[in-house]
Design an enzyme around this catalytic site. Structure first.
Site, PDB file in Angstrom:
ATOM      1  N   CYS A 251      -2.197   7.348  -1.283  1.00  9.73           N
ATOM      2  CA  CYS A 251      -1.864   5.914  -1.298  1.00  9.73           C
ATOM      3  C   CYS A 251      -0.483   5.848  -1.926  1.00  9.73           C
ATOM      4  O   CYS A 251      -0.341   5.556  -3.107  1.00  9.73           O
ATOM      5  CB  CYS A 251      -2.892   5.136  -2.111  1.00  9.73           C
ATOM      6  SG  CYS A 251      -4.480   5.000  -1.289  1.00  9.73           S
ATOM      7  N   ALA A 253       2.759   4.419  -1.176  1.00 13.12           N
ATOM      8  CA  ALA A 253       3.872   3.457  -1.209  1.00 13.12           C
ATOM      9  C   ALA A 253       3.917   2.690  -2.538  1.00 13.12           C
ATOM     10  O   ALA A 253       2.863   2.372  -3.080  1.00 13.12           O
ATOM     11  CB  ALA A 253       3.718   2.469  -0.059  1.00 13.12           C
ATOM     12  N   PRO A 254       5.104   2.413  -3.072  1.00  9.84           N
ATOM     13  CA  PRO A 254       6.440   2.648  -2.506  1.00  9.84           C
ATOM     14  C   PRO A 254       7.012   4.042  -2.759  1.00  9.84           C
ATOM     15  O   PRO A 254       8.194   4.274  -2.532  1.00  9.84           O
ATOM     16  CB  PRO A 254       7.281   1.588  -3.218  1.00  9.84           C
ATOM     17  CG  PRO A 254       6.624   1.442  -4.561  1.00  9.84           C
ATOM     18  CD  PRO A 254       5.153   1.640  -4.332  1.00  9.84           C
ATOM     19  N   GLY A 255       6.190   4.958  -3.223  1.00  8.55           N
ATOM     20  CA  GLY A 255       6.653   6.345  -3.292  1.00  8.55           C
ATOM     21  C   GLY A 255       7.053   6.824  -4.674  1.00  8.55           C
ATOM     22  O   GLY A 255       7.616   7.920  -4.802  1.00  8.55           O
ATOM     23  N   GLY A 256       6.753   6.041  -5.697  1.00  8.72           N
ATOM     24  CA  GLY A 256       7.146   6.440  -7.053  1.00  8.72           C
ATOM     25  C   GLY A 256       6.593   7.807  -7.416  1.00  8.72           C
ATOM     26  O   GLY A 256       7.324   8.696  -7.877  1.00  8.72           O
ATOM     27  N   ASP A 275       0.320   6.067   3.585  1.00 10.64           N
ATOM     28  CA  ASP A 275      -0.018   4.702   3.165  1.00 10.64           C
ATOM     29  C   ASP A 275      -0.410   3.911   4.408  1.00 10.64           C
ATOM     30  O   ASP A 275       0.094   4.159   5.502  1.00 10.64           O
ATOM     31  CB  ASP A 275       1.160   4.023   2.449  1.00 10.64           C
ATOM     32  CG  ASP A 275       0.686   2.900   1.527  1.00 10.64           C
ATOM     33  OD1 ASP A 275       0.565   3.129   0.307  1.00 10.64           O
ATOM     34  OD2 ASP A 275       0.418   1.780   2.033  1.00 10.64           O
ATOM     35  N   ASP A 301      -4.881   5.175   7.507  1.00 10.83           N
ATOM     36  CA  ASP A 301      -5.938   4.809   6.566  1.00 10.83           C
ATOM     37  C   ASP A 301      -6.491   6.078   5.923  1.00 10.83           C
ATOM     38  O   ASP A 301      -7.057   6.939   6.615  1.00 10.83           O
ATOM     39  CB  ASP A 301      -7.031   4.053   7.345  1.00 10.83           C
ATOM     40  CG  ASP A 301      -8.236   3.713   6.472  1.00 10.83           C
ATOM     41  OD1 ASP A 301      -8.200   3.981   5.255  1.00 10.83           O
ATOM     42  OD2 ASP A 301      -9.215   3.177   7.027  1.00 10.83           O
ATOM     43  N   ASP A 320      -3.973   7.499  -5.782  1.00 11.73           N
ATOM     44  CA  ASP A 320      -3.544   6.415  -6.671  1.00 11.73           C
ATOM     45  C   ASP A 320      -4.067   5.140  -6.008  1.00 11.73           C
ATOM     46  O   ASP A 320      -3.369   4.478  -5.246  1.00 11.73           O
ATOM     47  CB  ASP A 320      -2.009   6.431  -6.763  1.00 11.73           C
ATOM     48  CG  ASP A 320      -1.489   5.454  -7.787  1.00 11.73           C
ATOM     49  OD1 ASP A 320      -2.267   4.980  -8.619  1.00 11.73           O
ATOM     50  OD2 ASP A 320      -0.273   5.160  -7.747  1.00 11.73           O
ATOM     51  N   CYS A 373      -4.355   1.677 -11.945  1.00  9.12           N
ATOM     52  CA  CYS A 373      -3.692   0.953 -13.042  1.00  9.12           C
ATOM     53  C   CYS A 373      -4.624  -0.173 -13.478  1.00  9.12           C
ATOM     54  O   CYS A 373      -4.208  -1.315 -13.621  1.00  9.12           O
ATOM     55  CB  CYS A 373      -2.311   0.460 -12.633  1.00  9.12           C
ATOM     56  SG  CYS A 373      -2.290  -0.542 -11.144  1.00  9.12           S
TER      57      CYS A 373
HETATM   58  C1  SAM Z   1      -1.347   1.512  -6.460  1.00  7.51           C
HETATM   59  S1  SAM Z   1      -0.463   1.384  -4.980  1.00  7.51           S
HETATM   60  C2  SAM Z   1       0.284   2.975  -4.871  1.00  7.51           C
HETATM   61  C3  SAM Z   1       1.509   3.180  -5.744  1.00  7.51           C
HETATM   62  C4  SAM Z   1       2.200   4.501  -5.458  1.00  7.51           C
HETATM   63  N1  SAM Z   1       1.297   5.626  -5.596  1.00  7.51           N
HETATM   64  C5  SAM Z   1       3.399   4.748  -6.350  1.00  7.51           C
HETATM   65  O1  SAM Z   1       3.297   5.437  -7.358  1.00  7.51           O
HETATM   66  O2  SAM Z   1       4.484   4.241  -6.024  1.00  7.51           O
HETATM   67  C6  SAM Z   1      -1.740   1.507  -3.800  1.00  7.51           C
HETATM   68  C7  SAM Z   1      -1.281   1.702  -2.375  1.00  7.51           C
HETATM   69  O3  SAM Z   1      -2.445   1.962  -1.584  1.00  7.51           O
HETATM   70  C8  SAM Z   1      -2.169   1.531  -0.286  1.00  7.51           C
HETATM   71  N2  SAM Z   1      -3.464   1.484   0.435  1.00  7.51           N
HETATM   72  C9  SAM Z   1      -4.442   0.557   0.340  1.00  7.51           C
HETATM   73  N3  SAM Z   1      -5.485   0.904   1.119  1.00  7.51           N
HETATM   74  C10 SAM Z   1      -5.159   2.062   1.728  1.00  7.51           C
HETATM   75  C11 SAM Z   1      -5.817   2.922   2.666  1.00  7.51           C
HETATM   76  N4  SAM Z   1      -7.036   2.612   3.130  1.00  7.51           N
HETATM   77  N5  SAM Z   1      -5.184   4.030   3.080  1.00  7.51           N
HETATM   78  C12 SAM Z   1      -3.944   4.348   2.611  1.00  7.51           C
HETATM   79  N6  SAM Z   1      -3.265   3.562   1.735  1.00  7.51           N
HETATM   80  C13 SAM Z   1      -3.867   2.443   1.291  1.00  7.51           C
HETATM   81  C14 SAM Z   1      -1.471   0.201  -0.482  1.00  7.51           C
HETATM   82  O4  SAM Z   1      -0.722  -0.152   0.659  1.00  7.51           O
HETATM   83  C15 SAM Z   1      -0.611   0.513  -1.707  1.00  7.51           C
HETATM   84  O5  SAM Z   1       0.677   0.886  -1.304  1.00  7.51           O
END
Ligand code: SAM
Length: 440
Positions: A251, A253-256, A275, A301, A320, A373
């Site tokens: 998961c 995005a945004p890629g941190g 993502d 997904d 994440d 988080c």
């Molecule tokens: C907590 S954020 C991730 C932050 C990222 N790891 C970072 O450090 O920049 C959760 C991410 O999960 C993605 N997401 C939600 N459901 C998902 C799924 N079923 N498959 C893949 N990504 C998913 C969202 O689009 C979102 O970008």
């Protein structure tokens, strides 16, 4: 447009229509003068942070609730109260600017109401603030369901967590160790007049003494620095990365964290950054490009890998997971108006689906790091306890660290002052190792 009228628009879009704060704010920022953009941001974040208290006060001041079509005027009144209570705006100036903004919002007929309500507040200020102290939602400035859930989860710490959520968050930077050392970056920041302290438990972290526009940071455009809280910077270290590994950031995005993984171990064989949100996948690409890093960005997904996985297992998986973000309310005060108690149930179900979908992609002997988080146990320790109970080839690896608190499964960081001296975001981490076929 004046910043107060623009702020009323932003707040209505975010809280009544559920739109993203950052997206609406950036649209409205383009309608105000450049010099007013910082004020617009301060007004929006401040009102969202204190909204439960401001709303309580407004209810005492209005004889009957405002009509739906006057929604922006309601926000204008909350903005007026915020300026009087929390900003160094003289009371008469806050009232006059709010009245002027009512006309700008095409509600000139309500200028008298705005004037009357705010002046009434100034007259009754002390007695109304006294009433706030007796109302838990107003006093702690959080929704009632959030307070109740937190109290149950953290009986010793809930008040400290609520206070941390209402504080302004620090701006925390991650140094790109491939390009510079933390000391060099700190010196360059100091030369630019920006004091920064190193994070104690995070070797790449620097906390700025005051917030600035990140694009003005020396080294930012060149990819020496990124913005990332210290708690999020712990993920890469926990993955025990080594040359030649294939890593999935599920998961991403945004890629941190994807970028931090690549900065931490440049010898990795491959990093797949997945993502489900196509627009957010573009942000991963932008961040990789700015930092001069490479990963395979995939839109899909995570719970249904058959659609995107090539069948080659991973040595490391970072999940994440999407969560309530209850550990980062100080950075995302919109959570107070956008989240509902039953979001915890639906998000916990989604997290379970993601764990189940991703586990088969891990090699025997490989490790999955689960992160949120959040500070709510149903998304964290209870989620992972259920996972280990259901998954016979998953072995819990306790995280031994000088930060956070060890739980029955995984480790929890509480936000800000509630969490200890580094003042990090609220975060949860748990590590699962896959037993190899021979049972090791
Ligand atoms: C907590 S954020 C991730 C932050 C990222 N790891 C970072 O450090 O920049 C959760 C991410 O999960 C993605 N997401 C939600 N459901 C998902 C799924 N079923 N498959 C893949 N990504 C998913 C969202 O689009 C979102 O970008």
């Amino acid at each position: 447009m004046t910043p107060r009228a623009a702020a009323a628009r932003v707040l209505r879009e975010v809280c009544s229509r559920g739109r993203s704060l950052s997206a609406v704010l950036s649209v409205q920022a383009s309608h105000v003068a450049e010099g007013d953009r910082a004020l617009l941001q301060e007004l929006c974040y401040g009102v969202l942070r204190w909204q439960p208290r401001l709303d309580f006060l407004l209810r005492q001041l209005l004889r009957k609730p405002l009509k739906e079509r006057d929604g922006e005027i309601r926000w204008l009144l909350l903005l007026g109260l915020y300026q009087i209570l929390f900003m160094r705006v003289p009371a008469h100036a806050a009232v006059a600017a709010s009245v002027a903004a009512a006309a700008e919002l095409d509600r000139p007929g309500l200028k008298g109401l705005v004037n009357g309500v705010l002046r009434n507040f100034l007259r009754r200020r002390e007695s109304l603030l006294g009433r706030c102290a007796a109302d838990e939602t107003a006093h702690f400035a959080h929704p009632a369901w959030f307070i109740a859930m937190l109290r149950e989860a953290w009986p010793e710490d809930w008040q400290a967590i609520l206070a941390a959520n209402n504080a302004r968050p620090p701006l925390v930077l991650r140094v790109n160790r491939l390009r510079a050392s933390r000391d060099i970056c700190r010196t360059e920041l100091a030369e630019a007049g920006l004091a920064a302290r190193p994070l104690r438990h995070v070797p790449t972290g620097l906390v700025l003494a005051r917030a600035v526009d990140v694009t003005r940071l020396p080294g930012f455009a060149e990819g020496l620095l990124s913005v990332q809280d210290g708690a999020a910077q712990l993920a890469a270290g926990l993955l025990d990365l080594a040359p030649g590994q294939r890593v999935l950031d599920a998961c991403a995005a945004p890629g941190g964290k994807t970028c931090h993984i690549l900065e931490t171990e440049p010898g990795l064989a491959e990093v797949v950054a997945l993502d489900s949100d196509a627009m957010r996948c573009e942000k991963i690409e932008e961040n990789l490009q700015r930092l001069g890093l490479r990963a395979q960005v995939v839109c899909g997904d995570a719970a249904t890998p058959a659609q995107w996985w090539d069948g080659r297992p991973f040595d490391r998986i970072l999940l994440d997971a999407p969560c309530t973000a209850s550990g980062i309310v100080r950075r995302r005060p919109d959570i107070k108006c956008q989240r509902r108690a039953d979001d915890v149930t639906s998000l916990a179900a989604q997290q379970k689906r993601l764990l189940q979908g991703l586990w088969p992609l891990l090699k025997g002997g490989g490790m999955l790091l689960y992160a949120t988080c959040s500070v709510f146990p149903r998304e964290n320790v209870a989620q992972m306890q259920a996972f280990f109970a259901a998954c016979s080839d998953a072995q819990h690896c306790p995280i031994v660290a000088p930060w956070g608190r060890a739980l029955a499964v995984g480790r929890q960081i509480l936000p800000g002052e509630a969490g200890g001296e580094d003042g990090m975001d609220g975060f949860y981490y748990a590590l699962a190792k896959k037993r190899s076929a021979r049972g090791r």
